[in-house]
Design an enzyme around this catalytic site. Sequence first.
Site, PDB file in Angstrom:
ATOM      1  N   GLU A  25      52.661  41.827  45.293  1.00 40.15           N
ATOM      2  CA  GLU A  25      51.609  40.634  45.569  1.00 40.15           C
ATOM      3  C   GLU A  25      50.653  40.439  44.473  1.00 40.15           C
ATOM      4  O   GLU A  25      50.584  41.413  43.589  1.00 40.15           O
ATOM      5  CB  GLU A  25      50.542  41.024  46.818  1.00 40.15           C
ATOM      6  CG  GLU A  25      51.455  41.760  47.744  1.00 40.15           C
ATOM      7  CD  GLU A  25      50.470  42.480  48.822  1.00 40.15           C
ATOM      8  OE1 GLU A  25      49.404  42.467  48.469  1.00 40.15           O
ATOM      9  OE2 GLU A  25      51.164  42.605  50.044  1.00 40.15           O
TER      10      GLU A  25
ATOM     11  N   LYS B 180      47.504  40.228  42.229  1.00 39.73           N
ATOM     12  CA  LYS B 180      46.054  40.977  42.586  1.00 39.73           C
ATOM     13  C   LYS B 180      44.910  40.081  42.384  1.00 39.73           C
ATOM     14  O   LYS B 180      44.722  39.495  41.337  1.00 39.73           O
ATOM     15  CB  LYS B 180      46.165  42.181  41.427  1.00 39.73           C
ATOM     16  CG  LYS B 180      44.886  42.963  41.740  1.00 39.73           C
ATOM     17  CD  LYS B 180      44.775  44.388  40.949  1.00 39.73           C
ATOM     18  CE  LYS B 180      43.522  45.202  41.520  1.00 39.73           C
ATOM     19  NZ  LYS B 180      42.262  44.702  41.169  1.00 39.73           N
TER      20      LYS B 180
ATOM     21  N   ASP C 286      41.518  38.411  42.010  1.00 43.39           N
ATOM     22  CA  ASP C 286      40.339  38.804  41.059  1.00 43.39           C
ATOM     23  C   ASP C 286      39.187  38.239  42.102  1.00 43.39           C
ATOM     24  O   ASP C 286      38.765  37.265  41.639  1.00 43.39           O
ATOM     25  CB  ASP C 286      40.405  38.159  39.785  1.00 43.39           C
ATOM     26  CG  ASP C 286      39.332  39.097  39.015  1.00 43.39           C
ATOM     27  OD1 ASP C 286      38.801  40.185  39.503  1.00 43.39           O
ATOM     28  OD2 ASP C 286      39.115  38.743  37.860  1.00 43.39           O
TER      29      ASP C 286
ATOM     30  N   TYR D 166      45.833  40.427  52.751  1.00 48.85           N
ATOM     31  CA  TYR D 166      47.085  41.427  52.403  1.00 48.85           C
ATOM     32  C   TYR D 166      47.071  42.612  53.071  1.00 48.85           C
ATOM     33  O   TYR D 166      48.113  43.501  52.803  1.00 48.85           O
ATOM     34  CB  TYR D 166      46.960  41.696  50.993  1.00 48.85           C
ATOM     35  CG  TYR D 166      45.478  41.913  50.417  1.00 48.85           C
ATOM     36  CD1 TYR D 166      45.028  43.339  50.936  1.00 48.85           C
ATOM     37  CD2 TYR D 166      44.862  41.175  49.449  1.00 48.85           C
ATOM     38  CE1 TYR D 166      43.747  43.699  50.268  1.00 48.85           C
ATOM     39  CE2 TYR D 166      43.495  41.701  48.916  1.00 48.85           C
ATOM     40  CZ  TYR D 166      43.104  42.689  49.305  1.00 48.85           C
ATOM     41  OH  TYR D 166      41.886  43.232  49.054  1.00 48.85           O
TER      42      TYR D 166
ATOM     43  N   LYS E  71      47.967  46.230  35.981  1.00 47.91           N
ATOM     44  CA  LYS E  71      46.894  45.419  35.394  1.00 47.91           C
ATOM     45  C   LYS E  71      47.479  44.517  34.116  1.00 47.91           C
ATOM     46  O   LYS E  71      48.117  45.290  33.327  1.00 47.91           O
ATOM     47  CB  LYS E  71      45.908  46.167  34.805  1.00 47.91           C
ATOM     48  CG  LYS E  71      44.862  46.879  35.952  1.00 47.91           C
ATOM     49  CD  LYS E  71      44.113  45.708  36.657  1.00 47.91           C
ATOM     50  CE  LYS E  71      42.906  46.324  37.646  1.00 47.91           C
ATOM     51  NZ  LYS E  71      41.624  46.823  36.823  1.00 47.91           N
TER      52      LYS E  71
ATOM     53  N   CYS F 167      26.992   9.836  11.409  1.00 47.77           N
ATOM     54  CA  CYS F 167      28.578  10.158  11.727  1.00 47.77           C
ATOM     55  C   CYS F 167      28.903  11.075  10.269  1.00 47.77           C
ATOM     56  O   CYS F 167      28.577  10.703   9.332  1.00 47.77           O
ATOM     57  CB  CYS F 167      29.231   8.907  11.691  1.00 47.77           C
ATOM     58  SG  CYS F 167      31.216   9.159  11.601  1.00 47.77           S
TER      59      CYS F 167
ATOM     60  N   CYS G 230      31.120   8.356   8.406  1.00 43.83           N
ATOM     61  CA  CYS G 230      30.640   7.259   7.617  1.00 43.83           C
ATOM     62  C   CYS G 230      29.282   7.057   7.470  1.00 43.83           C
ATOM     63  O   CYS G 230      28.504   5.949   6.747  1.00 43.83           O
ATOM     64  CB  CYS G 230      30.999   5.936   8.363  1.00 43.83           C
ATOM     65  SG  CYS G 230      30.295   5.716  10.084  1.00 43.83           S
TER      66      CYS G 230
ATOM     67  N   CYS H 155      30.177   7.596  17.084  1.00 41.16           N
ATOM     68  CA  CYS H 155      29.822   7.060  16.180  1.00 41.16           C
ATOM     69  C   CYS H 155      29.616   5.697  16.234  1.00 41.16           C
ATOM     70  O   CYS H 155      30.252   4.998  17.068  1.00 41.16           O
ATOM     71  CB  CYS H 155      30.875   7.287  14.969  1.00 41.16           C
ATOM     72  SG  CYS H 155      30.831   6.065  13.603  1.00 41.16           S
TER      73      CYS H 155
ATOM     74  N   CYS I 197      33.429   2.566  10.646  1.00 39.32           N
ATOM     75  CA  CYS I 197      33.560   3.859  10.225  1.00 39.32           C
ATOM     76  C   CYS I 197      35.353   4.044   9.967  1.00 39.32           C
ATOM     77  O   CYS I 197      35.958   3.891  10.705  1.00 39.32           O
ATOM     78  CB  CYS I 197      33.187   4.551  11.352  1.00 39.32           C
ATOM     79  SG  CYS I 197      33.761   6.332  11.293  1.00 39.32           S
TER      80      CYS I 197
HETATM   81  S1  IVH Z   1      45.930  46.517  48.681  1.00 35.98           S
HETATM   82  C1  IVH Z   1      44.805  50.714  50.178  1.00 35.98           C
HETATM   83  N1  IVH Z   1      46.270  44.132  47.736  1.00 35.98           N
HETATM   84  O1  IVH Z   1      42.457  45.209  44.407  1.00 35.98           O
HETATM   85  C2  IVH Z   1      45.271  49.122  49.414  1.00 35.98           C
HETATM   86  N2  IVH Z   1      44.302  44.819  47.138  1.00 35.98           N
HETATM   87  O2  IVH Z   1      41.676  48.569  43.394  1.00 35.98           O
HETATM   88  C3  IVH Z   1      44.076  48.612  49.178  1.00 35.98           C
HETATM   89  N3  IVH Z   1      43.100  43.367  45.606  1.00 35.98           N
HETATM   90  O3  IVH Z   1      39.942  46.920  46.255  1.00 35.98           O
HETATM   91  C4  IVH Z   1      44.176  47.267  48.417  1.00 35.98           C
HETATM   92  N4  IVH Z   1      44.638  41.803  45.479  1.00 35.98           N
HETATM   93  O4  IVH Z   1      39.846  44.131  46.326  1.00 35.98           O
HETATM   94  C5  IVH Z   1      45.600  45.141  47.767  1.00 35.98           C
HETATM   95  N5  IVH Z   1      47.242  42.028  47.073  1.00 35.98           N
HETATM   96  C6  IVH Z   1      46.245  42.964  47.140  1.00 35.98           C
HETATM   97  C7  IVH Z   1      45.035  42.887  46.039  1.00 35.98           C
HETATM   98  C8  IVH Z   1      44.064  43.888  46.364  1.00 35.98           C
HETATM   99  C9  IVH Z   1      43.285  42.220  45.107  1.00 35.98           C
HETATM  100  C10 IVH Z   1      41.607  44.218  45.248  1.00 35.98           C
HETATM  101  C11 IVH Z   1      41.138  44.761  46.283  1.00 35.98           C
HETATM  102  C12 IVH Z   1      41.477  46.301  46.296  1.00 35.98           C
HETATM  103  C13 IVH Z   1      41.210  46.364  44.696  1.00 35.98           C
HETATM  104  C14 IVH Z   1      42.190  47.646  44.486  1.00 35.98           C
END
Ligand code: IVH
Length: 690
Positions: free
Chosen positions: A133, A135, A137, A244, A332, A426, A429, A444, A449
């Site tokens: 999935e 991740k 932010d 999720y 990451k 400018c 010019c 300008c 120019c």
């Molecule tokens: S699962 C035990 N799925 O990432 C499983 N986390 O360090 C816990 N996060 O605290 C999280 N997208 O804030 C999961 N698709 C995703 C996520 C996700 C972002 C964040 C979440 C969590 C941190 C994990």
Amino acid sequence: MSEFAQLTNNRLSELELTGLNETRAQELAQELRQRIEYHSYRYYVLDDPEISDGEYDALYRQLERLEGQFPQLITPQSPTQRVGGAPLPGFATVTHRIPMLSLGNALSLAELRDFDVRIRRGLPGEEVAYVAEPKIDGLAVSLLYENGNFVLGATRGDGRQGENITQNLRTIKGLPLRLRHSAPPVVEVRGEVYMSKRAFERLNALRSGQGEPVFANPRNAAAGSLRQLDPRITAERDLDIWLYGLGYTEGVDPASHWEALELLRGWGLRVNPLTKRCESIDEVIAYCEEMEGRRSSLGYDIDGVVVKVDSLAQQEELGFTARSPRWAIAFKFPPEEATTVVKDIIVQVGRTGALTPLAILEPVVVAGSTVARATLHNEDIVKEKDIRIGDTVIIRKAGDVIPEVVKPVVSKRQGTERVFVMPAACPVCGAPTHREVGEAVTRCTGDRCPAKRLEGLEHFVSRDAMDIEGLGPAIISQLVEAGLVEDPADLYSLTFDQLIGLDRMGQKSVENLLSAIERSKSAGLARVLFALGIRLVGAGAARDLAEHFGDIDKVMNASTEELTAIPAIGDKIAASVREYFSDPENLALIQRLKDAGIAMTEDQTASPAASENPLAGKTVVITGTLDSMSRKEAQELVRSLGGKATGSVSRNTDYLVAGANPGSKYDRAVELGIEIWDEQEFLRQTGRES
Ligand code: IVH
């Protein structure tokens, strides 16, 4: 047919709301709520609305009116009650029934393989499938639904205890206040609240306009918005959510994470459509690579990929370490950012006279290519970001190509850095520069120019304009420097003797050039209008104007209403056209072009041949934000070129035009293998490129 199509077709009339008894009002309120919930679900979860925003608003207002008449019928789960309650003195503490853990990290694909090896060691001889999935932010939250109603929402906090932010979470429109059919009595779901890149940019623009500090990134903006004690502020912030996973539940028993996600979807919760089940670690790795490539084109920030063992039995077998599950890991992404030094900030002058500050950088490699300069767009942006000459700065690749200066590393300042000042004169010019009130661009003001003139001339002769072959930038520079040409009309009085004296101009090339100039006289009004370089008038708009009016005098005299009557001409273009033709200098130029014998008419019956028009008969979906026009204008443009503009992506879609932050239509198009155009490509295909 959808379950509510019937109801939508048979809309409640205004009349019905008068003279109601309470029982009937109750029924109506329930029906309206169901419809509103259904259409919210289509919009926020499926990203596939069945009704227009206007129709949705009408339903919402009817419910508001009804609830106004019968306040006793208001329920906490009513869609009108998202923003309710007074500001809180502070957030109450919530103890998570099941701790909210964090994840271990894999900082390279090799570490991801190590994770797979550990998993297999823990599950000897077993087949293992993963779910991968994006991740997100943002901020982890927990949502508790009892009997289908959203009753409690909390932050992750320290994992054991978080804060009760129910009031704020209720304002997120993509979060259903009630789950859809067949929801079990108790479900806790977990997910991530985030702010889209677009909402973040809007919020920051608004804040800087009001003199408030801007947020450094969407994550901080989301965090700041969720931690508001006054839910009305949160409601203004345009937050969103992806779910999720499950937390504490009663009466739910999926066998796998994938099944759990299917359940969430069924309950009407937003589950990220990019989530994928992978049969092997190789598939997971391919997914990570794909996501990294798509990262910058998503509408929201992701900082990696979360990989989870799919089978819940296997998850249980693998168990936990002190801090995190053994069955999941966060891969990451390596940073798309780099640090370098701003050697100088110079100013470039464009054809319209716009002065653009440009950072000259110590060359640095970001995401695989060397960056040595980056546009700083305008004065305000330099000021807002406080980028100074000599600063160490963080550079990021925005989109796939354009490098962006994110911010200075203030701690590295030595005191010798210099603040950038937009020059009052400018740089090309020397004429005074001017910045219109309410505009971000400094221009300008010099009529003569050379920078404007050179770029203007290059544009005038270019292929999509007057198409004068043999007049490249080098020759134009020579002509301007020799004082032979100041503006486009001068091109038409050039003689053989004048040209033969220039560098690299032999007899043959002079003859060719002179005949190309002669030929261009009959290029037609569309090309002339484009060649003039009227701000915002690209080749397409020029063609529309030419075909609609047929004669330059009519274009010159057209009112705003007459101009905007053309489908693809909006207020901005119309204003720019009017401004151009109210300038005596421009009128004089046009007169001289006429005198030189340049055709200023267009055959109004001649429309572009179907073969020339890539959109004829095609089905096009526009998504995301376009810079040069609204989505509506873009759709009208498609229609004006004989195409069909629709709202949702299906197998019948020929092209998806993706602006900034395109959302799930983009993902769907990728899934279906539909050709995707960015804005530039769209402008190119529709001949709007200016
Ligand atoms: S699962 C035990 N799925 O990432 C499983 N986390 O360090 C816990 N996060 O605290 C999280 N997208 O804030 C999961 N698709 C995703 C996520 C996700 C972002 C964040 C979440 C969590 C941190 C994990």
